[in-house]
Every structure is written in structure tokens, then in C-alpha cells.
Design an enzyme around this catalytic site. Structure first.
Site, PDB file in Angstrom:
ATOM      1  CG  ASP A  33      -1.647   1.182   1.482  1.00  0.00           C
ATOM      2  OD1 ASP A  33      -2.204   1.674   0.494  1.00  0.00           O
ATOM      3  OD2 ASP A  33      -1.716   1.660   2.620  1.00  0.00           O
TER       4      ASP A  33
ATOM      5  N   GLY B  78      -4.710   3.658  -3.636  1.00  0.00           N
ATOM      6  CA  GLY B  78      -5.973   4.257  -4.028  1.00  0.00           C
ATOM      7  C   GLY B  78      -5.782   5.677  -4.530  1.00  0.00           C
TER       8      GLY B  78
END
EC number: 7.6.2.1
Lengths: 1213, 336
Positions: free
Chosen positions: A432, A747
Site C-alpha cells: 500500500d 488508491g
């Protein structure tokens, strides 16, 4: 005391059985009314469980929570079932059952006792873990809460007694016992502040607002709230669900209907802060609460090694069946042909063992016996030993001070110990970004106001570039550079870096034009003023005064916002107070003048959501002017500008591009003036929409917000730096050098992702970026097939450009965004995509949803068959973490959800290096050595039984005492192998880190491949053969001692067993490289203990020892020289091939760790620094990412072919 | 508050100890060529003399073995040995002459050796009752003795196949006409006599079953004094085994001729087993066993050979210790 606890335990278990895990059931009548209101859950406030005339209140679950896996009653059945679900354990269970029959070649204890010990240990572990959970539950369930009884009086009850519909009073710093609907707080306006750390890990306070128009009498803190005595209202709301951030419903009171939203919901396990007390109605209890709905058990994963181990066990089962069949056929043939004439067996009388008239049945009977007899091939204690070793290994990880983060005080935590050795076999890391690579701390660095850029301090990306340049210059001079000189260069490049400025958290801005009220002298000072005001007012943060320093800090929902407020404060616009309807800002508008307090009344706040990507406040300033301030993503804001608000658009866009290049996050700020009428019209519509119920409420609100947020005037843009976590670039470099591939799944938008890619050295200049993107227009217009066609052709051309690469060092980076990924992950395309991705040096997926993260992980895992590691810190990474072979949670700022789902948790990304390269490497080697040895020692024992069988006409007789067999696995040989599994080290930690190439031994599985496994099995076969043959030949048939006696079966058995004990213990001594006193003691201790056992067992009264080895050691074997000579001889002969093997390998075909061990031993790391450093640089895998690759690329550009010492500046730091 | 968080964080900090940090002092032996060569040479040096010593000891043992089962079968019965051995009327006395090859000094052990006799068969090994042998009150404990547990007259003591099949050939030794005393005392283990075979347990109903197995027992002597039985009941590990019969406590001179008068009672003909009588001296290594010495010598030689090979390799193609060129990354580069 103890009795009390037991009583509680019993009671709680009863509770558990009756109440837990039952979904709330609703009465039919209730269901009918639900239909009408649109909300299925009806709660009557203040009348818990009191039946109404017309309808009975629906039965909700109690507030008792249980996270335990078992209850008192189902523990044994379930836990035992799980144990015997393992094929080996099941086999031993059947074998143990059969020992009570005549089939068994030995007495029942020799099978039952080890099985009971092994299973007992596992059960004890399960029980212990479950009890821990239970005690945790109990402390939670027995916490005290003040519950309204009647007439405003409150009674202290335990949490588990709280019911739906109760009114509960919660005081400052207390936890909420259930999900509550906020009715009233100590603040007049019904505001309250909540800390949700336990839920989502966010440390910032959240504002909750009570319903405003409920007009309840003022609340006084006197433990009496009489206005609640007749407070009868009905809540209709949604059913329990796991979504933390949604809640819809209505409150019906006095004939009015009030809409409910998440702002009124106080969640269980969150804490009341900065508010004296609140009153709330219990809405969800126990397992219905949001937090309980969100708990998931971490999935049980098994490591590659364990899977392979299962195969070995099957192999051994195969061998077991084979030799059993050989035994059975041998026996059957003997029954048919020879036994008839063995009169001393009285063969004509059929017995339980054979019947000469039916040799087939006798053979089959014997098959059962043989299957049990050779059961020692399969080590009964293997699973349990591995489990014990892994628990200890996990404790080493937990206790490693190098994995302890001093700043946050968080140590590493191996949450499952199953996967320790898998850490040493990782091939691809999927990471991430936010919170993992970056610390999610934003520093206000630059801004653009009225099209004019401010802020001189360079970003880390720019700094890194400068460092690279410096490194390049240095190395081109051929001199050795180090980081300090680099620092010097960057500092001089920059001119006036003021170290003091950086000490303000969140603010690294440096520009004299704006600081110290100098902005007043700037040409566009009015715009600048507006810019600062927007920063100070347009947010949802709460100021908090630190008790110690008296300074104001801000609890903001996003770190960007915090950075803005700090920036605004530094610029002289200090946000000091927030009430429900206003924001107070201290503004310093003139130099050398005291700041003035200004209150802005907030009329409407339109929240920031990831969908809207903007937030706005509508406010009335002191002059009565209505204003709307808006901040949001640049593209969104630019779309909403009024035609006359685009004055600075062009200049701002240019600045924003620059900021993007520098790896900064940008937001645009805008405002708009409003007319009274315009606002009041809009507000009426908005309010109506707010209180309406039904599914389209959200849509309606969205539409209305959109209508308002148009016609804006651009003010400027901010640029904050997303700070990389400590040591991330270095860590990535080391991991890359160790041959690991790193993918980033984020994201964030593509630009940000690329920026971070640059600052982490996953991307660099000269790397060809293959962007696979489908334009938004195409997505909107074209058919799905066309889109896919387009993506496919992009993938193909990209692939071709990789295949056609001309220069050998050309590197490619794949960048793909979420929308494109949706198509690329479809079945018909995913392998093409994967093929492209694995050919790229780095892969960055941006704008991916949590689910896509998991899908990408699955694709890599299943497509490449390699070990994947997922690392992340947020709730959005949970899927990825669970899907990956190893999930790692960063126990950082974003919360506990990732940690709860993970297998290991660490405090910072940089600890990954040590976790993998040191602990992973060690655990891998330890476990593989241990398993190989385990099989070896059991084969050695079991096959001697088989050879002896052949000598007894395959009758199933053993020449060992039952107790030897019993003690062998659980006691005599277990400690050394445990010590090996826990303490063995081939290379010390520093060397592992300095020579990252060593890590590849794991992913390549050099130490647990079939070659090695078969080698060990063969070694066991050889040892068993030698042990049997030599002992038999030495002790039989002539006398073995001076007194002329000959050896009987059990004398030979004991002598042979002594040889086995010596052989396997000397073998483990040869296997170990790192012999601490623990290993030495266990190895020699096992041997000594063996003699003691035989001695003491022999001394025991004859009726206990079955007479077989009574007085054997002192009387029979002890005085015989042959006994000792044979042990020495067999021990050396059995280990000789292994010794020759390792000697040869060591001399002429050494493995890397051998050479390094020697270097260490000769202190070459101290005496020959030059060679040492050179080898460190060479001990790397070829990689195209990381700092070193960057330097390489630069060097190549300069025409140099070899990497020189310059890269050491990074790799050794 | 700040202080409390600090103590909290301190409590979470792992405690330092050399164990938890995996820094325990350790012995890290490295197989250097010096060590390799030394260890093989040491094994060779230790094993060769030990082997020689064992061989020498084995050589000093004098052993006379005589197989008599075939020769003691009268020619008339050669096709039907069963009827010969099972008949009560046949003359089973058999005379053998043995020549003493070298001087045998006392004690000289007399063994009988059986071949192809599976004393280690599971049915056989299990078929005994140790309780009954120990304790006269446990005479009824014959459950394990199947099929030889008892008859109408009560339990058989000692019961079971092992006792039932007691070896019953007898040997008498003569030097010329003079009988040589055979000492049948202390041929069994002391602990067996003391604890496993009761001094107040007497044979009962023995060999009175429908089938007669081997030898009978003197019912007036307690089991603890029936040393032949005690020796027999220590079941042998292999189908070929030797058991102590008695001792001769006088020296036998070289080239003396010994006459053995054998009562050939025990039936090995039916299963094709061999019977041998053996006279042997013993020393610290036990009886004659060249295998042990030869094995030691062989392995000593192998180790010597291995050591020489390593020395040669070390001289011809030495690998300097800690030579980085042997590291995989350097070797791979060389390959490229």
C-alpha cells in the site's frame, strides 16, 4: 476469589450457549410496521423489554459479546475434531485404538501416551488462547455503565445487562457500552467529541452532534435526569450492518419525525472525549454493534514448507504401506509354507495371530499389525514440535529490539506463528502507499496564490534528485562519497535552509514573502487574505489545547487538513474554537498588532467524501456577508469555476504541474459570494432533503450540494508533501537488492502514485513508463468489447517494446489505473497483463479499490505461483492482507483493522527489511533443517524395526521395549531438534543484511527441495541399515562378554537403541552450525538421559519393567566392552557419509553462507575492509529499482560499467 | 497523561536479554580443511589399532564347533527323522570326537547352537507368564501362555510355548575315559535367578499336555535353580542362536581329543534346523568374532583413504578459506 471466577466462567458459558450467535429475530407484527416506515428495526426508547399493548417489542440480542472460538461444551468436540482432521493424527488415533486389540505389536501406552501428549499439548494451546479471548471478553462485558431505570434515576449495571432501548449515561473518557444514539450532551448544542481509535485507529477526535430540535431540558450532571423519565420515543432504523460510516433512520417523538444520520451514532469501543457526559439510547447491542460486525477472524494460512512437508508425510505413508505390504506378504507366505513345520509354535492351533489353514486372512491381519508397527516412520510429534518451535520463533520476532519503534512504542508482533519460515521465501511484495510507504503526515510546503507560486523549500523528491546528481558528480571524480558530503551539497544548493522551521509538525513552508505578515506587502494581498481565511475556516477539525504546553493542536479528519490549519496558524490565522454553529479564528491582520478574534457563523457544512472530492462551508462573516468557501481536487474545482473566476486559472495550473512533478499533493481553493435569498431558497430544499427518509435521500443531497457548489472563483492552490516514512527508500533498495519485486497498489491518483514512485526509487529517469490507461471518454462511450480491445492492444504493444529492447539495461515500469485494471483482471486478459507486469521492473497500480488490491494479489499469487507478501496499514488493505500468502499490517496511524487482519504487524515499513532478510531467512533455514532431520530420525528408527521383522518371519515382534519407542519421539530426541529449530543460525544478522543475495536461498527453496529431502531420507535409510546390521553381527551369535553369556533379543535391542540415540544426536550436532550452550546441553543431555533411563528403568521392580530389561544395564550390558565399542563404531560409521559429504562440499563447492562463515571466522570483515565492501556490493540480485539501480543507471549514462563504492553511501547506511 | 503513555510504551518495549535478541554466545565450528583432515586421520588412527586389538582378541579365542544333527541320525532313519526323534524306543545316544586345536584355558564355555529356530517369533515370545514364574500364588496367570496354559489337572507351571519347547539334548564330555566335569551353575543371569524365577515356584503339570514339546523339568527343584530353563527362556534375537549349556573349569591342552556323548533328543529335523555343540573360551571381546575387528580396520582404512584424498585435493587444488571468489555471485559472473 478463584471460585468466583469459575462461577463467572460457568455462567458466561451458559450465556454464550443461549444468547450468542443468534441473529435477532423479529416478530411478524413488527415486520409489518417496518414495511411502512421503510426501516426494519424499531426501538422503543425507555421501555426495554416491556410488552406494549399492541405489539411486543422485537427481541434483540443481549449486549454480551463473545469472541471465543469455543464454549465450555463444544470445546472438546470441536478442538478434537480439528486435531484429528490432520491425516497423521487421525492415523495415530486409529493406531492407538487398535493397540487395545491383539493386532498391536506393542502395549497400549506406547501409542496412547505420545498421542495423548501431542494432542494434549495442542488442546492446551487452543484452550489457553481461547481463555485469553474469554477473559478479554469478560472484562469488557463486566464493565460498568449507568443505565436509566425510572424517574430519571440511573443505576450502575454491567455492560452485558444493557438492553436495546435503554438510555445510558456515559461520562468523559468512558467507553460506550453499545452503539448509542446521541440524545444530549453536556454541551448545550449537543456536540460531543469521540475518539475512535479502537475502531479505525484514527487518533483524531470526531464530532458527533445530537439532534438539534429535540428541545430537551438542559442536562445537569447530578446523576439524575428527570426529563428522561417520561421520554417515550420510537426509533426506526436500519438493520445491523458492518458499515462503520453509515447509519440512517428516524426518531419519532411528540409526533415529529427527526432524520438520523451517522453523526448521531456513538459506536461501541469508542471513547467520549472533551465532553463531560452524554445521554444516549442504545440502538445496537452485543454482536449487532458495528464494531462486532466488523470483526473477522484472521484466516489460517499455511506455509509452503508445511505444504511440502505434507507431501513428505504422504511419501512416508506410501513407504509405510509398502513395507507393511511386504511384511504382510512375507508373513502370509511363511504361514502358507514354513510355519507348518515349526512345531514349537504349535501351528496347528489357530491363534489370534495366524491360522495355517487361511494364510490370506493371516496376511491381512498382519497388515494391520504392520501398519501400526512401522508407524514410527511418521513422526507423531512433528506437528507439535513445529508448532512449539514456531511459537518460540515468533517470540524472537516480537522481542527483537531492532523491530521496535521507539517513537510509537510499538514492537513487532507475529500474530500467527504459522508463517515464520514463509517470510524467508517471499518473491513479490505488494505494498500500500499511504501510511505504509508514506507516514500519512502532510507538510505544508508550497502554495500558489493568485497564480503566484510561494514556498522555496524543496520536496524530498527534489532533494533526492539533487542527491543523485551529487552522487553522480562525486563518483565521476572517482572519489568516495558519503551521505554527509551529499547533504552538504544539497544544503549549499539550496542556500538558506532553516533547520528550525522544520521543527513545526506539518509545516515546512519557507518563503519570506508570506511569513511574518510580509504578505501584506504582496500585490494581491486581498486574495492572499482570502486564501488564508479559507484555510482557517473551511474544514471540519477541532482545536485541542494540550494540557502540558497550552499549545493548540488540531484534531482533523485528514492530515492534509491538519497541515492547512497549522499553516494558517503560522500565517497568522489561528483557528481557536469551534461550536456547533461557528468557527472562531484569531487573525493577525497587521504587523506588530495583537490578533483579533473573529467569529464566522457556519450555516451549512458540505462534507468531504472521496466521491465528491471537495468540501464547502457556507458562512456568514462578521459583516453579515454570506460566503461559500470551497476546497477540493483541482480538476473538480476547475470545473466549477464561474466564467469570471478563472483569472488565475492558467498560472495556477502551471504551478500545479510543477508541484505534481515534485511529488506533492495539491488542492485548489475557491470561494463564492451568496445572496440571502439564494441561500435561503436553497437551504429550505436542502433541509427537506435532509429530513426525508428513503433511499434517494443521499442522491438528493448530492444533487443539491452540486447545485450550490458552482460558479466559484479560484483563489489558489496548496501543495503539501506526503512524507515518506523513515528509511523507506533505503529499505526498498535493500529489498530490491535481495531480489524481491515490489508492486505498489494505491488508491491515490496516478500523479501522486508516480510521485511517490519517484521518491521511493521505484521509478527513475530513464525508465520507460508503460502507462496502460483508458480515457474517461472511452469508458463512458465505447462498448465493453472495444475498451477491452484497446487495453489488450496497449498490453501487446508494451510487451513488444519490452521484447524489442535494445540496450541491456533498459528498464520498464508499468503503471495502470483502477478502471483499466477492472478490465485487465478479467479472466481472458489477466495472464497477458500478468506476463507484462512480471517483465517490468516496477508495477504501480493506482486508483485501485480494496477489492482490486485483493484481486491483484490473487493474480500474482496464483499466476506466478510465487510467495506474495501484502503490506498495508488501512482498512482498505484488509482484503489484500488476507489474500496474500503473508499479510503484514503496519500498526501506524490509520488504524488497527489492517493489523487485526494481518499475520505479522510491524510499526514501520523499514522493519520489513529485517523481518524478511534476517528473521525470514533464519526461520526458513531452521524449519527446513528441522523437518529434514525429523524425518531422518524417524526413518532411522522405524526401518530397524522392519529389518528385524524380516528376521522374525515377519511375525510383528519388536526387539525394543515398548517404553523406548514411547520415549523416543516425545522425549529422547525431541529437545535437540527443538533447540535446532529455535536457535540455529547459519549467518549472523549483520551478514544477512550486508549480503542481501543470501535471501534468495529462500525463494529458490534451496534448503527444502526434493534433492535435499531425498538426500535426508536416504541418509536415514543408510543409518538404519548400518545400525541394524552391525549391531546384529557384533552381538550374535557368540557370547559378547568375558563371562560367556550370549545376548538375548532385548540385549541386542537395547544396544541397537543406544546406537540410534548416539547416531541421531551426533547427526544433529553435525547439522548445527550455531551451537549455543542450549544445543550442547540438549544434545549431550539426551544421550546421558538415555543411559539414565535404561539404568533406572532396569532398577525398577521387575513387575513394572515386564522383565525384559530388568537390571540390564548394570548386569548385562554395562560390563561388556563390546557394548561401548559397538556404539562408537556404529555412531561414526553412520555419520561418515554425511561427514564426507559436508567436508567435500565445504572444500570444493561451498555455499555462500559457508564462505561468509569462514570470512567471519577469520575476521576478514575487519581486516580486509576493501574486499568486504566490494563483496557486499556484489552480493545483490540484479534489479532495476531502488537507489542503487538509480546510481547504476546514472553511471551507465556516464559510460561507466561497474557500480562503484558510491552506492555504499546508501547501502551501508 | 504524557507520563502515562511513556510508561505504557516502556512496558511494551521488549526486554533486552541475549537470549531474546538471539545473541547467545555460541560455538560456531567451521569445517576447515585442517579440521576435516584431522578428524578423518583421528578416526583412522583410533580405528586401526582398535580393529587390530579386536582381531587379536578374537584370534586368541579358541572355538570348537561341531554340527551333529545329521551325523547323529542313524542311517536307517535318514528318510524319516521324525519317527526317530519322536519315538521313545530309539537309542538317541551319539558319540562325537573333537580335537582341541589350541590350548583352551578355563573357563571353557559349552554352548548349544540352533539354526532356523524362530525363538523371536511373536507367538513364541508372547507365550509365557512372567508372573507365574515369579510367584507361586500367580500359578493361574496363564492367559498369555496360549496354547500351552493348562489342562484338567490345573495350570501348567511354567506355562507357555517358550518353556514347553525347552531344549533337551544333553552333553557329556570325556577326556579319554575320564569324564570332564561340567559346571552348570551360574550359566544364567544373576538377576533372573533372584527376581524373575521364584525360589519357591516348582514345576507343575509340565510336559503333561497332550503334545510333548521339549525337555522335562525336575519337579523337586524350584525354578530359580533350573538354570537351563532360565537360559532357554531368554529368547534369542535371531533364528540362529547360541545358548550357554555349561562350563568346563579345567584347561584343555592343544591336540587333545575330547569325546562328547550326546543325547540327541531335540527335534530340529522337522523344520530343517541345525544343531551344533560349541566349546569356546572368551575374553573381553566375548567369543570369537572377526567381523568386529575387520569392520574397525576397514573403516579405519576408509577414513585414512578419505583423509589422503582430502590432503591431495588440498595440495593440488586448495580453496583458501573465506575466498570470495567462491561466492555464488562471483562464480556466476565467471560463468558469464
Amino acid at each position: 476469589m478463584a471460585k468466583g471466577i469459575t462461577a463467572k466462567l460457568l455462567r458466561s458459558s451458559l450465556y454464550t450457549l443461549t444468547n450468542i450467535r443468534t441473529k435477532p429475530s423479529y416478530k411478524k407484527e413488527a415486520a409489518a410496521t417496518e414495511e411502512l416506515s421503510g426501516y426494519p428495526r424499531v426501538i422503543n426508547i425507555n421501555q426495554p423489554a416491556v410488552p406494549d399493548d399492541t405489539q411486543q417489542p422485537p427481541i434483540f440480542c443481549t449486549n454480551y459479546v463473545s469472541t471465543t472460538k469455543y464454549t465450555l461444551f463444544n470445546f472438546l468436540p470441536i478442538a478434537l475434531f480439528e486435531q484429528f482432521n490432520r491425516v497423521a493424527n487421525f492415523y495415530f488415533l486409529v493406531a492407538a485404538g487398535l493397540t487395545f486389540t491383539d493386532y498391536a505389536p506393542f502395549d497400549w501406552p506406547s501409542q496412547v501416551v505420545p498421542l495423548a501428549l501431542v494432542v494434549g499439548f495442542s488442546l492446551a494451546k487452543e484452550l489457553y488462547e481461547d481463555l485469553q479471548r474469554h477473559w478479554q471478553d469478560m472484562t469488557a462485558n463486566c464493565q460498568k455503565a449507568a443505565v436509566h431505570v425510572k424517574n430519571g434515576g440511573f443505576e450502575t449495571k454491567q455492560w452485558r445487562e444493557v438492553c436495546v432501548g435503554d438510555i445510558v449515561k456515559v461520562k468523559k473518557d468512558e467507553f460506550f457500552p453499545a452503539d448509542l444514539l446521541l440524545l444530549q450532551s453536556s454541551y448545550e448544542d449537543g456536540m460531543s467529541y469521540v475518539e475512535t481509535m479502537n475502531l479505525d485507529g484514527e487518533t483524531n477526535l470526531k464530532v458527533k452532534r445530537a439532534l438539534q430540535n429535540l428541545s430537551l431540558p438542559a442536562a445537569v450532571d447530578d446523576d439524575k435526569a428527570s426529563h428522561f423519565s417520561d421520554f417515550l420515543a420510537t426509533i426506526r432504523c436500519e438493520n445491523p450492518n458492518s458499515n462503520l460510516y453509515t447509519f440512517t433512520g428516524n426518531l419519532e417523538y411528540n409526533g415529529h419525525i427527526y432524520p438520523l444520520d451517522p453523526a448521531q451514532l456513538l459506536l461501541r469501543d469508542s471513547k467520549l472525549r472533551n465532553t463531560e457526559f452524554v445521554y444516549g439510547v442504545v440502538v445496537f447491542t452485543g454482536n449487532d454493534t458495528k464494531v462486532m460486525q466488523n470483526t473477522t477472524q484472521s484466516p489460517s494460512k499455511r506455509s509452503e514448507i508445511e505444504l511440502q512437508m505434507d507431501k513428505i508425510i504422504y511419501l512416508l505413508f506410501g513407504l509405510l504401506i509398502f513395507i507393511s505390504i511386504v511384511s504382510a506378504s512375507g508373513f502370509g507366505l511363511a504361514v502358507r509354507n514354513t510355519i507348518r513345520s515349526w512345531w514349537y509354535l504349535v501351528p496347528e492351533i489357530p491363534g489370534e495371530d495366524f491360522d495355517i489353514n487361511n494364510f490370506v486372512a493371516s496376511g491381512l491381519r498382519h497388515l494391520v499389525t504392520a501398519l501400526m508397527l512401522y508407524g514410527y516412520l511418521v513422526p507423531i510429534s512433528l506437528y507439535v514440535s513445529i508448532e512449539a518451535v514456531k511459537i518460540l520463533q515468533a517470540r524472537f520476532i516480537n522481542n527483537d529490539l531492532h523491530l521496535y519503534d521507539e517513537v510509537t512504542g510499538v514492537p513487532a508482533n507475529a500474530r500467527t506463528s504459522n508463517l515464520n519460515e514463509q517470510l524467508g521465501q517471499v518473491d513479490t511484495i505488494l505494498s500500500d502507499k499511504t501510511g505504509t510507504l508514506t507516514c500519512n503526515q502532510m507538510d505544508f510546503l508550497k502554495c500558489s496564490i493568485a497564480g503566484c507560486p510561494y514556498g522555496k523549500r524543496p520536496s524530498e523528491v527534489e532533494l533526492a534528485a539533487a542527491k543523485q546528481m551529487a552522487a553522480q558528480d562525486e563518483s565521476s571524480d572517482g572519489s568516495l562519497s558519503d551521505s554527509s558530503s551529499l547533504e552538504a551539497i544539497t544544503v549549499t544548493d539550496d542556500g538558506n535552509i532553516n533547520k528550525k522551521a522544520s521543527s513545526i509538525k506539518g509545516f515546512s513552508f519557507q518563503d519570506d514573502r508570506l511569513e511574518h505578515t510580509n504578505w501584506l506587502k504582496e500585490p494581491n494581498s486581498d486574495v492572499i487574505l482570502l486564501f488564508f481565511r479559507i484555510l482557517a475556516v473551511c474544514h471540519s477539525a477541532i482545536p485541542e489545547i494540550s494540557e502540558k504546553t497550552g499549545e493548540l493542536t488540531y484534531e482533523a479528519e485528514s492530515p492534509d487538513e491538519g497541515a492547512f490549519l497549522v499553516a494558517a496558524r503560522e500565517f497568522g490565522f489561528q483557528f481557536i474554537k469551534r461550536t456547533q454553529n461557528s468557527v472562531v479564528v484569531k487573525e493577525r491582520l497587521k504587523k506588530d498588532q495583537e490578533p483579533v478574534e473573529k467569529e464566522y457563523s457556519i450555516l451549512t457544512l458540505l462534507d468531504f467524501t472521496s466521491k465528491r472530492k471537495r468540501m464547502s462551508v457556507i458562512l456568514r462573516d462578521e459583516s453579515g456577508q454570506l460566503l461559500m468557501f470551497c476546497k477540493g481536487a483541482d480538476t473538480i474545482i476547475f470545473d466549477r469555476l464561474a466564467s469570471n473566476g478563472k483569472t488565475y486559472l492558467e498560472a495556477t495550473t502551471k504551478n500545479l504541474n510543477d508541484y505534481g512533478e515534485a511529488g506533492l499533493r495539491t488542492l485548489a481553493l475557491a470561494y463564492k459570494k451568496l445572496e440571502e435569498k439564494e441561500y435561503s431558497d436553497w437551504h429550505e430544499k436542502f433541509h427537506n432533503a435532509q429530513i426525508s427518509s428513503g433511499s434517494n435521500r443521499e442522491e438528493l443531497l448530492e444533487e443539491l450540494s452540486d447545485e450550490m457548489e458552482r460558479g466559484l472563483t479560484l483563489v489558489g492552490a496548496t501543495a503539501v508533501e506526503d512524507k515518506l516514512q523513515n528509511g523507506v527508500p533505503e529499505c526498498i533498495d535493500r529489498l530490491a537488492l535481495a531480489g524481491l519485486k515490489i508492486w505498489v497498489l494505491t488508491g491515490d491518483k496516478m500523479e501522486t502514485a508516480i510521485n511517490i514512485g519517484f521518491s521511493c526509487s521505484l521509478l527513475r529517469q530513464g525508465m520507460k513508463q508503460l502507462c496502460i490507461v483508458v480515457s474517461a471518454e472511452m469508458l463512458a462511450e465505447a462498448a465493453k468489447d472495444v475498451v477491452k480491445e484497446n487495453i489488450l492492444s496497449q498490453i501487446t504493444t508494451s510487451m513488444q517494446s519490452i521484447q524489442n529492447k535494445k540496450e541491456p539495461h533498459a528498464a520498464f515500469a508499468l503503471i495502470i489505473d483502477g478502471k483499466t485494471l477492472t478490465y485487465a483482471l478479467e479472466d481472458d486478459m489477466k495472464f497477458k497483463f500478468l506476463n507484462l507486469a512480471v517483465n517490468c521492473a516496477s508495477v504501480i497500480c493506482c486508483r485501485v479499490s480494496p477489492k482490486q488490491k485483493a484481486l491483484v494479489v490473487r493474480l500474482v499469487k496464483e499466476g506466478t505461483g510465487r510467495t506474495t507478501l501484502g503490506i498495508g496499514d488501512g482498512a482498505n488493505d484488509v482484503g489484500m492482507i488476507k489474500e496474500a500468502d503473508i499479510g503484514i499490517g503496519i500498526s501506524g496511524v490509520e488504524g488497527m483493522q489492517a493489523v487485526m487482519a494481518s499475520d505479522f504487524s510491524i510499526a514501520q515499513f523499514r522493519f520489513l527489511e529485517r523481518l524478511l532478510i534476517v528473521h525470514g531467512h533464519w526461520c526458513y533455514k531452521r524449519i527446513s533443517k528441522m523437518i529434514c532431520y525429523f524425518f531422518y530420525k524417524n526413518i532411522t528408527l522405524a526401518l530397524t524395526l522392519f529389518y528385524f521383522e524380516a528376521e522374525t518371519g515377519f511375525s510383528g515382534q519388536m526387539h525394543y521395549d515398548d517404553w523406548y519407542m514411547l520415549l523416543y519421539n516425545v522425549f529422547l530426541t525431541s529437545c535437540p531438534v527443538l533447540a535446532l529449530g529455535v536457535l540455529e543460525k547459519d549467518i549472523c544478522a549483520e551478514f544477512c543484511l550486508q549480503f542481501p543475495a543470501l535471501y534468495q536461498q529462500g525463494p529458490k527453496n534451496l534448503f527444502f527441495d526434493w534433492y535435499r529431502i531425498i538426500g535426508w531420507l536416504a541418509n536415514g535409510v543408510y543409518a538404519s541399515f548400518v545400525i541394524y546390521l552391525v549391531n546384529i553381527r557384533i552381538f550374535s551369535p557368540e557370547s559378547f562378554r568375558k563371562e560367556g553369556q550370549t545376548a538375548d533379543m532385548y540385549v541386542i535391542g537395547t544396544a541397537m537403541f543406544t546406537s540410534i540415540i548416539w547416531v541421531v544426536n551426533v547427526q544433529i550436532f553435525l547439522v548445527s552450525h550455531y551451537l549455543t550452550s542450549v544445543q550442547l546441553h540438549t544434545i549431550w543431555g539426551s544421550i546421558v538421559v538415555w543411559y539414565l533411563i535404561v539404568y533406572i528403568y532396569g532398577l525398577m521392580p521387575v513387575q513394572w519393567s515386564a522383565g525384559n530389561i530388568y537390571q540390564q544395564l548394570p548386569e548385562v550390558l554395562g560390563p561388556a566392552y563390546k557394548f561401548y565399542l559397538s556404539t562408537v563404531f556404529v555412531t561414526i560409521l553412520c555419520n561418515l557419509p554425511y561427514l564426507i559429504h559436508i567436508s567435500y562440499q565445504r572444500c570444493y563447492n561451498p555455499e555462500d553462507h559457508h564462505v561468509l562463515q569462514e570470512m567471519k571466522n577469520m575476521k576478514k570483515d575487519v581486516t580486509d575492509r576493501k574486499m568486504w565492501k566490494r563483496e557486499q556490493v556484489k552480493a545483490t540480485q540484479e534489479t532495476e529499482i531502488g537507489l542503487s539501480a538509480r546510481v547504476d543507471a546514472r553511471m551507465r549514462m556516464k559510460g561507466k560499467t561497474t557500480r562503484k563504492y558510491s552506492s555504499l553511501a546508501y547501502s551501508s547506511s | 497523561m504524557d507520563a502515562s503513555t511513556r510508561t505504557k510504551s516502556r512496558s511494551k518495549k521488549p526486554q533486552y536479554s541475549r537470549f531474546t535478541q538471539q545473541e547467545l554466545p555460541a560455538w560456531k565450528p567451521i569445517l576447515t580443511p585442517k579440521w576435516i583432515i584431522t578428524s578423518f586421520v583421528i578416526i583412522a588412527i583410533l580405528f586401526t589399532p582398535t580393529g587390530l586389538l579386536c582381531l587379536w582378541a578374537s584370534e586368541r579365542v579358541v572355538e570348537i564347533i561341531d554340527r551333529y544333527d545329521d551325523d547323529c541320525l542313524p542311517d536307517s532313519y535318514s528318510t524319516d527323522p521324525d519317527s526317530f526323534i519322536q519315538s521313545n524306543n530309539t537309542n538317541k545316544t551319539c558319540v562325537r570326537t573333537l580335537k582341541v586345536p589350541r590350548k583352551m584355558s578355563a573357563p571353557i564355555f559349552i554352548y548349544y547352537q540352533l539354526d532356523n529356530f524362530y525363538q523371536n517369533h511373536r507367538r513364541y515370545v508372547k507365550s509365557r507368564s512372567d508372573k507365574q514364574l515369579r510367584d507361586p500364588d500367580e500359578a493361574d496367570e496363564t492367559e498369555d501362555c496360549k496354547p500351552i496354559n493348562g489342562n484338567d489337572d490345573g495350570p501348567i507351571v511354567p506355562c507357555g510355548l517358550v518353556a514347553w519347547s525347552l531344549f533337551n539334548d544333553t552333553y557329556k564330555f570325556f577326556k579319554g575315559n575320564k569324564a570332564i566335569d561340567i559346571d552348570k551353575k551360574d550359566i544364567a543371569w544373576e538377576s533372573d535367578k533372584k527376581y524373575k524365577f521364584g525360589s519357591n515356584v516348582y514345576p507343575k503339570n509340565f510336559q503333561k499336555w497332550e503334545l510333548i514339546g521339549g525337555g522335562a523339568l525336575d519337579e523337586s527343584k524350584p525354578l530359580s535353580e533350573q538354570e537351563d530353563l532360565i537360559v532357554w527362556m531368554k529368547t534369542a534375537a535371531l533364528p540362529t542362536f547360541r545358548k550357554l549349556y555349561g562350563k568346563i573349569n579345567t584347561d584343555l591342552e592343544a591336540n587333545e581329543t575330547i569325546t562328547v556323548v550326546i543325547q540327541n533328543n531335540y527335534n530340529t529335523y522337522v523344520f530343517g534346523g541345525e544343531k551344533k555343540v560349541a566349546l569356546s573360551t572368551a575374553n573381553w571381546i566375548g567369543g570369537k568374532n572377526d567381523f568386529f575387528g575387520i569392520s574397525f580396520l576397514t573403516i579405519g582404512g576408509v577414513c585414512f583413504f578419505v583423509a589422503i584424498n582430502f590432503i591431495l585435493l588440498y595440495v593440488l587444488k586448495p580453496r583458501p578459506l573465506g575466498d570470495p571468489s567462491y561466492l555464488s555471485w562471483n562464480r556466476n559472473q565467471g560463468a558469464q
